[in-house]
Design a protein around this motif. Structure first.
Motif, PDB file in Angstrom:
ATOM      1  N   ALA A  10      -4.319   6.180  -6.577  1.00  0.00           N
ATOM      2  CA  ALA A  10      -5.579   6.239  -5.735  1.00  0.00           C
ATOM      3  C   ALA A  10      -5.741   4.946  -5.004  1.00  0.00           C
ATOM      4  CB  ALA A  10      -6.561   6.572  -6.533  1.00  0.00           C
TER       5      ALA A  10
ATOM      6  N   ASP B 243      -5.507   3.819   3.593  1.00  0.00           N
ATOM      7  CA  ASP B 243      -6.586   4.419   4.593  1.00  0.00           C
ATOM      8  C   ASP B 243      -7.072   3.474   5.197  1.00  0.00           C
ATOM      9  OD1 ASP B 243      -8.075   6.647   5.658  1.00  0.00           O
ATOM     10  OD2 ASP B 243      -9.621   6.022   4.453  1.00  0.00           O
ATOM     11  N   ARG B 244      -7.727   2.263   4.559  1.00  0.00           N
ATOM     12  CA  ARG B 244      -8.355   1.153   5.082  1.00  0.00           C
ATOM     13  C   ARG B 244      -7.601   0.541   6.250  1.00  0.00           C
ATOM     14  NH1 ARG B 244     -11.793  -2.310   1.188  1.00  0.00           N
ATOM     15  NH2 ARG B 244     -12.665  -2.943   3.114  1.00  0.00           N
TER      16      ARG B 244
ATOM     17  N   TYR C 220      -3.551   5.006  -2.057  1.00  0.00           N
ATOM     18  CA  TYR C 220      -3.938   5.741  -0.620  1.00  0.00           C
ATOM     19  C   TYR C 220      -5.230   5.163   0.003  1.00  0.00           C
ATOM     20  CZ  TYR C 220      -0.867   9.479  -1.501  1.00  0.00           C
ATOM     21  OH  TYR C 220       0.125  10.213  -1.571  1.00  0.00           O
ATOM     22  N   THR C 221      -5.988   4.221  -1.137  1.00  0.00           N
ATOM     23  CA  THR C 221      -7.102   3.858  -0.588  1.00  0.00           C
ATOM     24  C   THR C 221      -6.796   2.543   0.376  1.00  0.00           C
ATOM     25  OG1 THR C 221      -8.411   4.656  -2.312  1.00  0.00           O
ATOM     26  CG2 THR C 221      -9.553   2.799  -1.080  1.00  0.00           C
TER      27      THR C 221
ATOM     28  N   SER D 127       0.915  -1.293  -0.141  1.00  0.00           N
ATOM     29  CA  SER D 127       0.190   0.215  -0.202  1.00  0.00           C
ATOM     30  C   SER D 127       0.986   1.151  -0.125  1.00  0.00           C
ATOM     31  CB  SER D 127      -0.949   0.071   1.176  1.00  0.00           C
ATOM     32  OG  SER D 127      -0.147   0.295   2.550  1.00  0.00           O
TER      33      SER D 127
END
Length: 111
Positions: free
Chosen positions: A77, A84-85, A80-81, A36
């Protein structure tokens, strides 16, 4: 084929081998956090897509530049998703509620 193309292909193949070797040494529990972060850092691929677009002189190169920019943006993107999760899993529950007590089979409360 030119000598520069051969040297560029050799560098590409060697980087694939080094990347595979490095990735195979990372434990499975660290794969998600590492990937990630790596996806989020891949913003440099977007810059590469802009360089391809600046050098474009035909429709084929324009389409290639668009595809490079699109996939690079999706990669960034997605990085980052996922990050964040993943970081959301470490948040405390909101509302300040204490965890519910469970009931044992004999009717008494357990903690």
């Amino acid at each position: 084929m030119s000598q520069q193309l051969y040297s560029n292909l050799a560098i590409f193949v060697l980087s694939l081998l080094v990347g595979f070797e490095v990735m195979s040494k990372i434990p499975a529990t660290l794969q998600t956090p590492m990937m990630s972060g790596a996806n989020a850092i891949h913003g440099v691929v977007v810059v590469g897509a802009f360089v391809v677009a600046a050098e474009a002189n035909s429709w084929g190169f324009y389409i290639l530049a668009f595809l490079c920019a699109f996939f690079a943006a999706v990669n960034v993107a997605g990085g980052y998703t996922v990050t964040d999760r993943m970081l959301g899993m470490f948040d405390r529950p909101r509302g300040g509620q204490a965890p519910a007590k469970s009931q044992s089979k004999d009717g008494g409360d357990q903690q």
